[in-house]
Motif scaffolding. Structure first.
Motif, PDB file in Angstrom:
ATOM      1  N   HIS A 185       0.804  -1.231   0.000  1.00  0.00           N
ATOM      2  CA  HIS A 185       0.000   0.000   0.000  1.00  0.00           C
ATOM      3  C   HIS A 185       0.836   1.280   0.000  1.00  0.00           C
ATOM      4  O   HIS A 185       0.294   2.380  -0.007  1.00  0.00           O
ATOM      5  CB  HIS A 185      -1.006   0.040   1.165  1.00  0.00           C
ATOM      6  CG  HIS A 185      -2.087   1.071   0.940  1.00  0.00           C
ATOM      7  ND1 HIS A 185      -3.096   0.890   0.025  1.00  0.00           N
ATOM      8  CD2 HIS A 185      -2.292   2.299   1.487  1.00  0.00           C
ATOM      9  CE1 HIS A 185      -3.886   1.955   0.024  1.00  0.00           C
ATOM     10  NE2 HIS A 185      -3.406   2.827   0.899  1.00  0.00           N
ATOM     11  N   TRP A 260      -6.469   1.333  -4.162  1.00  0.00           N
ATOM     12  CA  TRP A 260      -5.434   2.135  -3.505  1.00  0.00           C
ATOM     13  C   TRP A 260      -5.884   3.583  -3.336  1.00  0.00           C
ATOM     14  O   TRP A 260      -5.722   4.185  -2.268  1.00  0.00           O
ATOM     15  CB  TRP A 260      -4.132   2.084  -4.308  1.00  0.00           C
ATOM     16  CG  TRP A 260      -3.025   2.841  -3.647  1.00  0.00           C
ATOM     17  CD1 TRP A 260      -2.192   2.396  -2.659  1.00  0.00           C
ATOM     18  CD2 TRP A 260      -2.656   4.215  -3.875  1.00  0.00           C
ATOM     19  NE1 TRP A 260      -1.326   3.394  -2.276  1.00  0.00           N
ATOM     20  CE2 TRP A 260      -1.587   4.518  -3.001  1.00  0.00           C
ATOM     21  CE3 TRP A 260      -3.128   5.201  -4.743  1.00  0.00           C
ATOM     22  CZ2 TRP A 260      -0.984   5.765  -2.974  1.00  0.00           C
ATOM     23  CZ3 TRP A 260      -2.526   6.456  -4.707  1.00  0.00           C
ATOM     24  CH2 TRP A 260      -1.472   6.729  -3.831  1.00  0.00           C
ATOM     25  N   LYS A 263      -8.714   3.922  -0.640  1.00  0.00           N
ATOM     26  CA  LYS A 263      -8.193   3.767   0.727  1.00  0.00           C
ATOM     27  C   LYS A 263      -7.335   4.968   1.126  1.00  0.00           C
ATOM     28  O   LYS A 263      -7.397   5.441   2.273  1.00  0.00           O
ATOM     29  CB  LYS A 263      -7.388   2.473   0.841  1.00  0.00           C
ATOM     30  CG  LYS A 263      -7.291   1.921   2.259  1.00  0.00           C
ATOM     31  CD  LYS A 263      -6.726   0.516   2.256  1.00  0.00           C
ATOM     32  CE  LYS A 263      -6.879  -0.169   3.605  1.00  0.00           C
ATOM     33  NZ  LYS A 263      -6.249   0.519   4.724  1.00  0.00           N
TER      34      LYS A 263
END
Length: 308
Positions: A185, A260, A263
């Motif tokens: 991440h 991605w 989030k």
């Protein structure tokens, strides 16, 4: 002189008495990172994290190391009520941000499928409670999207409303077809160390379990920015260690990019902009990227219906 953030740990960490030099690598309101030189000449990385940034060592211990992922060794970890300190291996002096050569970015792309295969193969080593604690499900991402649409900054945002209609079907297919793996991440140049035998990802503080390929999306974006490598070059490097078809991988990258971005936007809007100075200015560009990926997924649905 010991940095102020470590003052409460002075009597708890004997290594502090052996340090001859402190070199600041990063300083945010809730995170400070130093390379220290010991009197023996050896070096270590020492990280202080406050509040939500204090749990990185637990991720290494419970998730990263059991999955046998290439990552720095942890020598010591101490946590107090509102903060934590990690002493870890100094695994390399330079990262891809400092030395952005095309071959290093291509090798980082090759490293990613190796990392993911290892994580998937070793998931059975993790206790069920650990898997549950670190997994982000399809419904989890949709909840993050819903949170954004209810936030003060992005309430009823046009782009996010479009994503809300497009993403669920693609996410459902992804979670059915692609095995769960480890998502870094933050697979960016600043967190990819150059070593003699390849690339080592560091800073696993945001890691979690999911099938999506947001890490490759981030790497492709930075490879183009830093050294003008094309998406096709990066995709080809990733495919060297897989049996995936290029169309399917492109589809995975688009969904991973949206996961991605969602989030990351959720984190920024609900507190991240207070942690990283200037990060509020990232939001318009991130939303523009969301819009582009969403349009590409719509095109996928029309031109390659077998993907959905």
């Amino acid at each position: 002189m010991i940095p102020t953030c470590f003052s409460a740990y002075y009597t708890l960490i004997p290594l502090f008495n052996e340090i001859s030099e402190w070199s600041l690598l990063r300083k945010w309101s809730l995170s400070e990172v130093y390379r220290v030189t010991l009197r023996t000449g050896e070096s270590r990385i020492i990280k202080w994290g406050g509040s939500e940034m204090a749990g990185e060592a637990e991720i290494y211990q419970k998730l990263v190391h059991p999955l046998q992922i290439k990552a720095p060794r942890i020598f010591e970890f101490i946590q107090l009520k509102d903060s934590g300190v990690i002493i870890m291996e100094d695994a390399g002096k330079r990262n891809l941000e400092q030395q952005p050569e095309p071959e290093y970015f291509l090798e980082a792309s090759r490293e990613l499928p190796r990392l993911r295969v290892s994580a998937t193969a070793n998931l059975r080593m993790l206790p069920r409670k650990t898997i549950e604690a670190y997994s982000v499900s399809m419904s989890g991402f949709l909840q993050l999207l819903d949170d954004l649409l209810k936030s003060n900054r992005l309430e009823e945002n046009r782009v996010l409303l479009k994503v809300e209609k497009v993403l669920p079907l693609h996410l459902e297919k992804l979670y059915q077809m692609v095995p769960t793996s480890l998502v870094h991440h933050d697979y960016h140049a600043k967190n990819l160390l150059i070593q003699e035998d390849g690339i080592m990802p560091i800073d696993w503080s945001n890691a979690y379990l999911s099938p999506h390929l947001g890490d490759l999306y981030c790497l492709i974006t930075e490879a183009h920015t830093f050294c003008n490598l094309s998406k096709e070059d990066m995709i080809s490097a990733y495919l060297e260690g897989t049996n995936l078809h290029i169309n399917h991988l492109n589809w995975q990258v688009r969904i991973g990019g949206l996961c991605w971005l969602i989030k990351t936007l959720r984190w920024l809007v609900y507190g991240g902009i207070e942690i990283i100075p200037g990060s509020e200015a990232w939001i318009p560009d991130l939303l523009n990227n969301v819009d582009n990926l969403c349009e590409e997924l719509i095109y996928d649905s029309q031109s390659s219906p077998e993907l959905v």
